[in-house]
Motif scaffolding. Structure first.
Motif, PDB file in Angstrom:
ATOM      1  N   ALA A  10       1.201   0.328 -12.242  1.00 18.47           N
ATOM      2  CA  ALA A  10       1.750   0.411 -10.914  1.00 18.47           C
ATOM      3  C   ALA A  10       2.578  -0.677 -10.330  1.00 18.47           C
ATOM      4  CB  ALA A  10       0.950   0.862 -10.009  1.00 18.47           C
ATOM      5  N   ARG A  11       2.240  -1.582 -10.130  1.00 22.37           N
ATOM      6  CA  ARG A  11       2.903  -2.960  -9.774  1.00 22.37           C
ATOM      7  C   ARG A  11       4.115  -3.023 -10.351  1.00 22.37           C
ATOM      8  NH1 ARG A  11      -0.944  -6.769 -10.695  1.00 22.37           N
ATOM      9  NH2 ARG A  11       0.204  -7.198 -12.125  1.00 22.37           N
ATOM     10  N   LEU A  68       8.696  -1.409  -6.814  1.00 22.65           N
ATOM     11  CA  LEU A  68      10.094  -2.776  -6.732  1.00 22.65           C
ATOM     12  C   LEU A  68      10.416  -2.830  -5.149  1.00 22.65           C
ATOM     13  CD1 LEU A  68      11.360  -2.656  -9.940  1.00 22.65           C
ATOM     14  CD2 LEU A  68       9.831  -4.254  -9.362  1.00 22.65           C
ATOM     15  N   GLY A  69      10.179  -2.126  -4.583  1.00 21.91           N
ATOM     16  CA  GLY A  69      10.947  -1.917  -3.137  1.00 21.91           C
ATOM     17  C   GLY A  69      10.386  -2.998  -2.468  1.00 21.91           C
ATOM     18  N   VAL A 122       0.279  -0.832  -0.171  1.00 14.07           N
ATOM     19  CA  VAL A 122       0.199   0.439   0.477  1.00 14.07           C
ATOM     20  C   VAL A 122       0.565   1.067   0.247  1.00 14.07           C
ATOM     21  CG1 VAL A 122      -1.829   1.633   1.541  1.00 14.07           C
ATOM     22  CG2 VAL A 122      -2.012  -0.739   0.661  1.00 14.07           C
ATOM     23  N   ASP A 123       1.993   1.315   1.017  1.00 14.24           N
ATOM     24  CA  ASP A 123       3.448   2.626   1.207  1.00 14.24           C
ATOM     25  C   ASP A 123       3.823   2.426  -0.318  1.00 14.24           C
ATOM     26  OD1 ASP A 123       3.858   4.656   2.586  1.00 14.24           O
ATOM     27  OD2 ASP A 123       5.588   3.810   2.406  1.00 14.24           O
ATOM     28  N   ASP A 124       3.799   1.300  -1.545  1.00 10.10           N
ATOM     29  CA  ASP A 124       4.416   1.722  -2.231  1.00 10.10           C
ATOM     30  C   ASP A 124       3.949   2.361  -3.703  1.00 10.10           C
ATOM     31  OD1 ASP A 124       7.780   0.910  -1.689  1.00 10.10           O
ATOM     32  OD2 ASP A 124       7.300  -0.996  -3.171  1.00 10.10           O
ATOM     33  N   LEU A 125       2.350   1.642  -3.675  1.00 14.80           N
ATOM     34  CA  LEU A 125       1.223   2.141  -4.337  1.00 14.80           C
ATOM     35  C   LEU A 125       1.153   3.331  -4.065  1.00 14.80           C
ATOM     36  CD1 LEU A 125      -0.458   1.798  -6.810  1.00 14.80           C
ATOM     37  CD2 LEU A 125      -2.483   0.346  -5.260  1.00 14.80           C
ATOM     38  N   ARG A 126       0.971   3.880  -2.878  1.00 17.95           N
ATOM     39  CA  ARG A 126       0.939   5.186  -2.893  1.00 17.95           C
ATOM     40  C   ARG A 126       1.691   6.519  -2.775  1.00 17.95           C
ATOM     41  NH1 ARG A 126       3.424   8.621  -0.055  1.00 17.95           N
ATOM     42  NH2 ARG A 126       4.330   7.418   1.389  1.00 17.95           N
ATOM     43  N   VAL A 168      -6.583  -6.553  -2.734  1.00 21.27           N
ATOM     44  CA  VAL A 168      -6.458  -5.853  -1.529  1.00 21.27           C
ATOM     45  C   VAL A 168      -5.890  -4.587  -1.544  1.00 21.27           C
ATOM     46  CG1 VAL A 168      -6.215  -6.587   0.889  1.00 21.27           C
ATOM     47  CG2 VAL A 168      -6.794  -8.496  -0.692  1.00 21.27           C
ATOM     48  N   VAL A 169      -4.757  -4.452  -1.618  1.00 22.11           N
ATOM     49  CA  VAL A 169      -3.961  -3.519  -1.935  1.00 22.11           C
ATOM     50  C   VAL A 169      -4.201  -1.789  -2.170  1.00 22.11           C
ATOM     51  CG1 VAL A 169      -2.189  -2.538  -2.397  1.00 22.11           C
ATOM     52  CG2 VAL A 169      -1.893  -4.750  -1.910  1.00 22.11           C
ATOM     53  N   THR A 170      -5.383  -2.183  -3.882  1.00 24.95           N
ATOM     54  CA  THR A 170      -5.656  -1.202  -4.265  1.00 24.95           C
ATOM     55  C   THR A 170      -7.140  -1.091  -3.574  1.00 24.95           C
ATOM     56  OG1 THR A 170      -5.334  -2.363  -6.377  1.00 24.95           O
ATOM     57  CG2 THR A 170      -7.020  -1.022  -6.704  1.00 24.95           C
ATOM     58  N   ARG A 171      -7.895  -2.031  -2.919  1.00 20.15           N
ATOM     59  CA  ARG A 171      -9.417  -1.118  -1.991  1.00 20.15           C
ATOM     60  C   ARG A 171      -8.607  -0.244  -0.746  1.00 20.15           C
ATOM     61  NH1 ARG A 171     -10.524  -6.247  -3.823  1.00 20.15           N
ATOM     62  NH2 ARG A 171     -10.014  -7.067  -1.632  1.00 20.15           N
ATOM     63  N   ILE A 172      -7.699  -0.965  -0.284  1.00 17.31           N
ATOM     64  CA  ILE A 172      -7.235  -0.421   0.717  1.00 17.31           C
ATOM     65  C   ILE A 172      -6.620   1.114   0.529  1.00 17.31           C
ATOM     66  CG2 ILE A 172      -4.880  -0.217   2.728  1.00 17.31           C
ATOM     67  CD1 ILE A 172      -5.571  -3.061   2.836  1.00 17.31           C
TER      68      ILE A 172
END
Length: 108
Positions: free
Chosen positions: A53-54, A58-59, A34-38, A71-75
């Motif tokens: 985005a995925r 890469l972190g 979630v933090d990487d996506l942000r 799940v990551v997307t919904r959060i």
């Protein structure tokens, strides 16, 4: 209930199971993703698919299954990091099936 509803419930269950497996493999994986996506969304200059985005997140380890990113997307959406851009485009990874486009949210 109709077949479409059962299919949607099944997809959601599989995504949650994939995220659970990613968490078992690397505790804290969901929060890291979630933090990487942000961070990705914060620098995005145009709408993107979660697949795009995925590829830039890469972190962290990618998890065991791409469905874990549901799940990551919904959060990320609930927290205001990303939002639906209002349209869909075909994705190469799924034989051209239509995927939602996202954009930076107000809280990214």
């Amino acid at each position: 209930m109709n077949a479409d509803l059962f299919a949607a419930i099944d997809r959601g269950t599989r995504g949650a199971t994939a995220a659970d497996h990613a968490e078992d493999t690397l505790p804290g994986w969901t929060d890291l993703a979630v933090d990487d996506l942000r961070r990705f969304a914060k620098t995005a200059t145009r709408p993107f698919t979660i697949e795009q985005a995925r590829a830039h997140c890469l972190g962290i380890r990618q998890g065991c299954d791409a469905r874990a990113w549901g799940v990551v997307t919904r959060i990320a959406m609930k927290r205001g990091f990303i939002r639906f851009a209002g349209y869909f485009l075909p994705a190469a990874s799924s034989h051209g099936s239509m995927k939602p486009m996202y954009e930076r949210g107000d809280l990214a």
